[in-house]
Structure formats: structure tokens, C-alpha cells
Design a protein around this motif. Structure first.
Motif, PDB file in Angstrom:
ATOM      1  N   GLY A  81      28.027  18.346  48.108  1.00 30.31           N
ATOM      2  CA  GLY A  81      26.483  18.638  47.392  1.00 30.31           C
ATOM      3  C   GLY A  81      26.484  18.637  46.143  1.00 30.31           C
ATOM      4  N   ALA A  82      27.626  18.551  45.266  1.00 32.73           N
ATOM      5  CA  ALA A  82      27.768  18.476  43.902  1.00 32.73           C
ATOM      6  C   ALA A  82      27.250  17.200  43.346  1.00 32.73           C
ATOM      7  N   ARG A  83      27.291  16.125  43.848  1.00 30.84           N
ATOM      8  CA  ARG A  83      26.895  14.892  43.296  1.00 30.84           C
ATOM      9  C   ARG A  83      25.145  14.744  43.365  1.00 30.84           C
ATOM     10  N   VAL A  84      24.474  15.471  44.361  1.00 29.50           N
ATOM     11  CA  VAL A  84      23.075  15.491  44.068  1.00 29.50           C
ATOM     12  C   VAL A  84      22.520  16.346  43.082  1.00 29.50           C
ATOM     13  N   GLU A  85      23.311  17.543  42.686  1.00 31.58           N
ATOM     14  CA  GLU A  85      23.186  18.444  41.567  1.00 31.58           C
ATOM     15  C   GLU A  85      23.210  17.704  40.308  1.00 31.58           C
ATOM     16  N   TYR A  86      24.435  16.831  40.347  1.00 26.78           N
ATOM     17  CA  TYR A  86      24.523  16.213  39.088  1.00 26.78           C
ATOM     18  C   TYR A  86      23.417  15.205  39.124  1.00 26.78           C
ATOM     19  N   PHE A  87      22.922  14.449  40.084  1.00 27.27           N
ATOM     20  CA  PHE A  87      21.734  13.669  40.039  1.00 27.27           C
ATOM     21  C   PHE A  87      20.663  14.342  39.295  1.00 27.27           C
ATOM     22  N   TRP A  88      20.420  15.674  39.838  1.00 29.30           N
ATOM     23  CA  TRP A  88      19.047  16.230  39.160  1.00 29.30           C
ATOM     24  C   TRP A  88      19.161  16.672  37.791  1.00 29.30           C
ATOM     25  N   ARG A  89      20.582  16.937  37.260  1.00 28.55           N
ATOM     26  CA  ARG A  89      20.654  17.224  35.998  1.00 28.55           C
ATOM     27  C   ARG A  89      20.405  15.847  35.068  1.00 28.55           C
ATOM     28  N   VAL A  90      20.795  14.527  35.715  1.00 26.94           N
ATOM     29  CA  VAL A  90      20.744  13.424  34.952  1.00 26.94           C
ATOM     30  C   VAL A  90      19.216  13.140  34.545  1.00 26.94           C
TER      31      VAL A  90
ATOM     32  N   GLY B 241      35.608  14.721  39.178  1.00 21.76           N
ATOM     33  CA  GLY B 241      35.690  16.293  38.442  1.00 21.76           C
ATOM     34  C   GLY B 241      34.178  16.893  38.493  1.00 21.76           C
ATOM     35  N   PHE B 242      33.545  16.706  39.783  1.00 20.40           N
ATOM     36  CA  PHE B 242      32.209  17.318  39.801  1.00 20.40           C
ATOM     37  C   PHE B 242      32.347  18.838  40.162  1.00 20.40           C
ATOM     38  N   THR B 243      31.405  19.533  39.453  1.00 19.09           N
ATOM     39  CA  THR B 243      31.443  21.012  39.747  1.00 19.09           C
ATOM     40  C   THR B 243      30.254  21.484  40.452  1.00 19.09           C
ATOM     41  N   SER B 244      30.032  22.836  40.961  1.00 18.60           N
ATOM     42  CA  SER B 244      29.202  23.010  41.934  1.00 18.60           C
ATOM     43  C   SER B 244      27.710  23.283  41.147  1.00 18.60           C
ATOM     44  N   ASP B 245      27.788  23.533  39.909  1.00 25.07           N
ATOM     45  CA  ASP B 245      26.519  23.773  39.014  1.00 25.07           C
ATOM     46  C   ASP B 245      26.266  22.135  38.783  1.00 25.07           C
ATOM     47  N   GLY B 246      26.683  21.038  38.976  1.00 21.78           N
ATOM     48  CA  GLY B 246      26.187  19.591  38.756  1.00 21.78           C
ATOM     49  C   GLY B 246      26.608  19.013  37.525  1.00 21.78           C
ATOM     50  N   GLU B 247      27.741  19.501  37.018  1.00 24.93           N
ATOM     51  CA  GLU B 247      28.408  18.793  35.934  1.00 24.93           C
ATOM     52  C   GLU B 247      29.514  17.806  36.413  1.00 24.93           C
ATOM     53  N   CYS B 248      29.830  16.984  35.538  1.00 20.46           N
ATOM     54  CA  CYS B 248      31.104  16.201  35.952  1.00 20.46           C
ATOM     55  C   CYS B 248      31.937  15.991  34.697  1.00 20.46           C
ATOM     56  N   ARG B 249      33.085  16.499  34.920  1.00 24.85           N
ATOM     57  CA  ARG B 249      34.086  16.256  33.615  1.00 24.85           C
ATOM     58  C   ARG B 249      34.427  14.895  33.305  1.00 24.85           C
ATOM     59  N   ARG B 250      34.455  13.829  34.177  1.00 21.70           N
ATOM     60  CA  ARG B 250      34.756  12.361  33.780  1.00 21.70           C
ATOM     61  C   ARG B 250      33.842  11.795  33.042  1.00 21.70           C
ATOM     62  N   VAL B 251      32.469  11.931  33.705  1.00 25.08           N
ATOM     63  CA  VAL B 251      31.235  11.287  33.016  1.00 25.08           C
ATOM     64  C   VAL B 251      30.221  12.369  32.829  1.00 25.08           C
TER      65      VAL B 251
ATOM     66  N   VAL C 136      34.261   3.018  29.544  1.00 29.44           N
ATOM     67  CA  VAL C 136      34.629   3.886  28.420  1.00 29.44           C
ATOM     68  C   VAL C 136      34.752   5.263  28.484  1.00 29.44           C
ATOM     69  N   VAL C 137      33.435   5.776  28.971  1.00 31.95           N
ATOM     70  CA  VAL C 137      33.119   7.323  29.142  1.00 31.95           C
ATOM     71  C   VAL C 137      34.143   7.799  30.033  1.00 31.95           C
ATOM     72  N   HIS C 138      34.381   6.997  31.267  1.00 29.86           N
ATOM     73  CA  HIS C 138      35.268   7.655  32.270  1.00 29.86           C
ATOM     74  C   HIS C 138      36.548   7.897  31.906  1.00 29.86           C
ATOM     75  N   ARG C 139      37.250   6.895  30.742  1.00 26.82           N
ATOM     76  CA  ARG C 139      38.623   7.066  30.325  1.00 26.82           C
ATOM     77  C   ARG C 139      38.509   7.849  29.208  1.00 26.82           C
ATOM     78  N   GLY C 140      37.442   8.635  29.023  1.00 28.78           N
ATOM     79  CA  GLY C 140      37.769   9.662  27.997  1.00 28.78           C
ATOM     80  C   GLY C 140      37.572   9.262  26.496  1.00 28.78           C
ATOM     81  N   ASN C 141      37.207   7.988  26.191  1.00 29.81           N
ATOM     82  CA  ASN C 141      37.148   7.327  24.913  1.00 29.81           C
ATOM     83  C   ASN C 141      35.887   7.978  24.242  1.00 29.81           C
TER      84      ASN C 141
END
Length: 639
Positions: free
Chosen positions: A440-449, A495-505, A533-538
Motif C-alpha cells: 500500500g505504500a506505492r499508492v500513497e507515494y502516488f498521491w503525494r506526487v 525504500g517506500f515508507t508507509s507515509d508515502g515517501e521513497c528514499r531512492r526517488v 540519475v535520481v535513483h543512483r543518488g546523484n
């Protein structure tokens, strides 16, 4: 005499069965009982003395061990993917071929009936009856209280906070929450149950009479038509058992971290008649529990397990009673649920058609297998000796708490899928995947985007629907490609979190990429490169932002002019008279040769600077010039 194996002792005490190999055997190495291994108590404050945590010195507690060196040997864990491959090879070598499930939902002349029991680990910080911490990743036997080990004198203390996720689960399943519920003891003997009984809610569970509506988009069998309602008999709280880890040499290690972890058991009525629908139910229950933050993890991580009860009867007598049911234990994937039901149904039909009788029993299922296997005779209520737990008071649940949880539960998956399909134009399959991915974290990320894009655009979804449809497709598909490299373990988790953030992107980084792409300031190819580029942390390590990366690397999209597109089209058409001829007289019954058109557009892309070409605009120019210039010119040349 060496120690009698627990399984043999259990068969003797409960079933009166004696081992054929006799009671005596030679002892080559000393056997050490699990209780003989010393525990080193951790230092805790006096306020927590009732749930004093204990831990082993080096290794997990062992049900049997051959020597100290053997106990220290590392576990030979076999990945799931390798298990599947090995089982497939064995089946192929034995000449067995699995039946395809698509055409195997119904057997003519027979009716299948399925009831399901789902065990889900609750998302809590503490165990059900002790203050020990719940943990699935820490070192073995690091979070164990005296009561978890059934230490004499220890008492259970119900942790009230464990009730909250259980109530959220019951409300999501449309159950009636009971004002008073009680705990019972379910007696059975096994090394993963130190006390000899499990505390559960058999007679008076905390929730009853729920229901789940399954629709075609949930993956039910086609035979169930437009949908099916599955009734839920009850939902009860209970404690989990210890975790058994098999080791070489018929040795088992026991990890008591899992002992006492809070579970709910969801028991359905026998309303399911097709294997695919059973798998769809388990999948939907997992999605619902994740949506209300009740379940700590899904089937793939071991946080949810299913037992299925299967019976068959002939369809020529509608008044005939249901057939004798068998139970298949501990199914750990949706595919296993469907495959095991099909295998057991076919086995029962074969037995009955041969004039045999179905025995009520418990059966097992292995990954990649084609048949269920007998585990033991079916235990009944008398064998379990259910009795009210004398050490625990009734659980009283107030209406104010239930109403508060119901009002604050938020949007459930069905309503969310409806919104994704109606507002964003996603297919039902894509919408369900988006809701289910990453618990369910992916759809929370979608709403934040979506929220970030609305802020950057300064407009609503209805004003720019294509932009938000682009976001849905990228979050569902392009992000998935980032984890497709099997050789890069660091890339497997976004690295999705339950509140809808993604550490890698991060949300804002993806929103910037999508906004520039939607506004045609960058090409799709550049957008995908920026995502890597974003995914690699650049970003922000090497570049301050997405815009800074585009500016520094000169990746802004400077599109060709109309005249430049026309010149490229002239070059692409040169020497392609046979293809141009196929566009003559396409206004009648002759279909328009779209494939040939795209072939010509591809030539334009190769002849020009790809970073300056918009494929849609190139297609439009080529289509217009074919109609206005090249086809008429070909006709004049033929005259």
C-alpha cells in the motif's frame, strides 16, 4: 536411551501410535534438550520485572542438537526462486506436468466448496500478553519474556494497544465488533508452543458476521460472474508460535522471538466454489489489512498465512450434504492457495469415483508440487480441549472507540481503485496493482506526487488530466524497471515508507521530471535517464536538483522546426516508393497502413537528432506530407 523425538511422543500421547522402529536405539552423540540450554537474562528496570526479557548467548534455542559445533553451523537458507526451479526440475524428471489453472476451475458433475482461515500478524510494537518487543529481523531469541517461554510463575498481561489494529481489520472486513470478548486456551503439544496451549478466542471472539465483496477485477473465476459475497464467520485474536528453523542432520533450531506475537484469525463461511476465487479472497484480505495499517507484512514476507478447507460433492443431488472436508495448512502464496485447492479437489474426486471414502484430515502442500500430502488425522474440539483462560479478564470494547476508528479509517481499496480508474483513466488491473504494491505504500507515494504536481502546475487534475495519468503510469511501470536488475541487490528496494515517501526517488524529484516531460521541455528518453540519475543518488549529491542536472548536461529539449521536420521526411521517403504506394486509396475499405507509417517515422528518428525530435510531432508531419505531397507526386509520376 536417547531422547524420544517430539513427533513420536506426540503421536503416542494423542493418537496412541507407537513407532515401528521400537523405543530403544543406539546413541552416537549426546542429545541436548531445548530447556537445557541456558538463557542469559537482559538487565531491565524494576518497573518491567514482570516481563523480564531473556536471550541466548550465541545461537537460537534448539529442539535437538548433535554438538556445539553443529549448533553453531550457519543456516543453509534456500531462496524461494531456487526452490521453485528445483521443484520444477523434479516434476519434469518424473514426467509430471502441472495442469493449467485457467481451464481447471470446474469439474463437470462435481461441486467444490472452500472455507478459508487466514492468520495475519498485527502491526504492533509489543506482544499480545507481554511487554516484549515484536521483531522479525533481529537476532534470534533477543525479544523473549518469561511468559513467552512459559516460565513457572509468569502470568499473561493483555497489552491493550494490540487491540487497535485488530479493530481496524475487523471494520475493514465489515464485521460487527462485540462489546465483550474472552480468551480461551487451545491445547496441543509441540516444541514451538512452550506452554502446551495457545491462547485464542474460540467461544467469544471480538468480531463476528463480516463480509467481503469480490468483483471480476479482483481476479475471481469467470464462473462467478459479476461478483460474489463471501461471509466472514468471526475474527479472533490469538498468539503466534515460535519459529522452527530446520537444520542439517534432523536438527531444528527454535526462535522464540515470534512466540506471543499478536495475530488475528479470519474465518470465512464455506461460500467459495472456485480455486481462483479463493486466491482472490486471500489477496483482497491482504490488501484491506495493509490499507488500514493492521497487518505488518504480506504473504511474501510471512506475515500472512492461509489454511483452506476443501470438500466436494456431486451436483446431481442439490440437497445432498457437503462432503467430508480436509484442511490444507500454512499456504504462503496466492498461487499456492489456488494450486493446492485444485490438487486436493482432484484427489478427492478420484477417491470418490473409485468408491473410496474421504477421511477428515490435515494435509500439506509444497511449492511446485502437484499433490497434497497427508500430515495427520483431523483434530476436533475434544482433542484441543478448549477452555476459558483463567488468568485473563474479559475484553470490553466501547462504542466510542469503535466509532472513532471507523471515522478515521480513511479510504478503503475498492473506493481508491474506483477513483484511479475513473479520474486517472487507469485500467482496473493497473489500479489494483498500484494499490497492492509495497503493502500500500506505492499508492500513497502516488498521491503525494499528485499533490506536488498540482502545486507546481497551479491547476487541478481535471484541468490537466494527461499529466496525472503520466504520473500514474510512471509510478507503476517506470519505477518497477529500476528494480529489475537481479545482479544489483541494492536496487531491489526502492525504500517506500508507509507515509508515502521513497528514499531512492523522492517525491519532488519525480514530480519535477514528470512536469518537464509533460511540458515538452525534455524527451521521454532524457526523462528516463534522469530517473536513473535520481535513483543512483546523484541528485542532490552531484546535482543540486533535477533542473540543475538538465542544465549542466544540456539536456533541454530544443525541438526541430516545421521546416526541419519536412527536410527529415524528404530524406526518409527517398527510395521508399513501394511503401508510399501502399498509402494510395486508403479512404475506402482498404485499412490505413499504420505500421508502414511508423516505419517511415523511425527512419526520420534515425536520420535526425533524436534528442530534438518529438515522435508524435514527427508522425503528424509525415502523415500530412504523405497525404498532401508524396502520394499525389507518386500518382503524377505513374501517369
Amino acid at each position: 536411551m536417547s531422547r524420544i523425538p517430539t513427533a513420536a511422543l506426540s503421536k503416542y500421547l494423542l493418537q496412541g501410535q507407537v513407532s515401528r522402529q521400537g523405543c530403544l536405539r543406539l546413541t552416537r552423540t549426546p542429545q541436548i534438550s531445548a530447556r537445557a540450554i541456558a538463557l542469559r537474562p537482559a538487565i531491565v528496570s524494576s518497573s518491567h520485572s514482570r516481563s523480564l526479557h531473556t536471550q541466548t548467548a550465541e545461537t537460537p534455542l534448539s529442539s535437538s542438537s548433535s554438538s556445539s559445533s553443529a549448533a553453531a553451523a550457519p543456516s543453509n537458507h534456500v531462496p524461494l526462486r531456487k526452490q521453485l526451479k528445483d521443484e520444477a526440475k523434479k516434476a519434469k524428471a518424473a514426467g509430471k506436468k502441472k495442469k493449467k489453472n485457467a481451464s481447471n476451475q470446474v469439474v463437470p458433475g462435481w461441486e467444490l466448496t472452500v472455507g478459508i482461515e487466514i492468520h495475519a500478524q498485527l502491526n504492533t510494537a509489543r506482544k499480545l500478553f507481554s511487554e516484549a518487543t515484536t521483531s522479525s529481523n533481529d537476532e534470534s531469541n533477543r525479544h523473549v519474556a518469561y511468559f513467552d517461554l512459559a516460565t513457572p510463575g509468569s502470568q499473561p498481561h493483555f497489552q491493550k494497544e494490540t487491540l487497535i489494529p485488530a479493530l481496524r481489520a475487523a471494520l475493514a472486513l465489515n464485521c460487527d465488533v462485540q462489546p465483550v470478548s474472552r480468551f480461551d486456551r487451545k491445547h496441543y503439544f509441540h516444541w514451538d508452543q512452550p506452554s502446551g496451549y495457545q491462547i485464542t478466542q474460540y467461544y467469544e471472539p471480538f468480531a463476528r458476521e463480516g463480509r467481503i465483496i469480490l468483483q471480476p477485477r479482483d481476479g475471481i473465476a469467470a464462473e462467478d460472474g459479476d461478483g460474489i459475497e463471501v461471509r466472514i464467520q468471526q475474527v479472533q485474536m490469538e498468539q503466534d508460535t515460535a519459529k522452527t528453523m530446520a537444520q542439517p542432520g534432523e536438527m531444528h533450531w527454535i526462535d522464540f522471538n515470534r512466540t506471543g506475537v499478536p495475530l488475528i484469525e479470519i474465518i470465512t463461511r464455506p461460500d467459495i466454489h472456485h480455486p481462483a476465487t479463493a486466491a482472490a479472497l486471500v489477496r483482497k484480505v491482504q490488501i484491506l489489512l495493509n490499507a488500514v495499517d493492521a497487518c505488518v507484512s504480506g504473504m511474501e514476507a510471512g506475515g500472512l498465512r492461509a489454511d483452506v478447507n476443501v470438500s466436494v460433492r456431486r451436483t446431481d443431488d442439490p440437497n445432498a450434504p457437503l462432503g467430508t472436508r480436509t484442511e490444507i495448512k500454512n499456504l504462503s502464496s496466492f498461487k499456492a492457495v489456488e494450486d493446492a485447492i485444485i490438487a486436493e479437489r482432484d484427489r478427492q474426486i478420484a477417491v470418490l469415483e473409485a468408491g473410496g471414502v474421504i477421511d477428515g484430515e490435515t494435509r500439506g502442500w509444497s511449492i511446485g508440487s502437484t499433490e497434497t500430502r497427508r500430515l495427520r488425522g483431523k483434530e476436533g474440539e475434544v482433542d484441543y480441549r478448549y477452555m476459558p483462560d483463567p488468568d485473563l479478564l474479559p475484553v470490553v470494547i466501547g462504542d466510542d472507540l469503535v466509532n472513532h476508528l471507523r471515522e478515521s479509517m480513511g479510504q478503503l481499496p475498492d473506493a481508491e481503485v474506483d477513483e484511479l480508474t475513473e479520474v486517472f483513466g487507469l485500467t482496473a488491473k493497473d489500479a489494483l496493482s498500484l494499490v497492492a504494491l509495497d503493502n500500500g505504500a506505492r499508492v500513497e507515494y502516488f498521491w503525494r506526487v499528485v499533490e506536488s504536481l498540482q502545486s507546481k502546475l497551479g491547476s487541478t487534475i481535471s484541468e490537466n488530466p494527461a499529466c496525472f495519468q503520466l504520473a500514474a503510469n510512471w509510478i507503476l511501470h517506470e519505477l518497477g524497471r529500476l528494480t529489475s536488475n537481479p545482479h544489483d541487490e541494492s536496487a531491489q528496494d526502492l525504500g517506500f515508507t508507509s507515509d508515502g515517501e521513497c528514499r531512492r526517488v523522492p517525491v519532488d524529484a519525480l514530480a519535477d521530471i514528470l512536469l518537464f516531460l509533460y511540458q515538452h521541455k525534455i524527451t521521454a528518453k532524457v526523462a528516463k535517464e534522469l530517473l536513473w540519475v535520481v535513483h543512483r543518488g546523484n541528485v542532490p549529491d552531484q546535482y543540486a536538483s533535477v533542473a540543475d542536472a538538465i542544465e549542466t548536461e544540456n539536456m533541454w529539449f530544443h525541438e526541430l522546426s516545421e521546416e526541419e521536420y519536412a527536410k527529415l521526411a524528404d530524406q526518409a521517403i527517398e527510395g521508399q516508393e513501394d511503401i508510399v504506394a501502399q498509402f494510395v486509396d486508403t479512404t475506402g475499405s482498404k485499412p490505413y497502413p499504420q505500421g508502414k507509417l511508423m516505419f517511415l517515422v523511425g527512419r526520420m528518428m534515425r536520420l535526425g537528432s533524436e534528442e530534438r525530435i518529438d515522435p508524435k510531432n514527427a508522425e503528424g508531419v509525415m502523415r500530412r506530407l504523405l497525404q498532401e505531397k508524396y502520394v499525389p507526386a507518386l500518382g503524377r509520376a505513374e501517369e
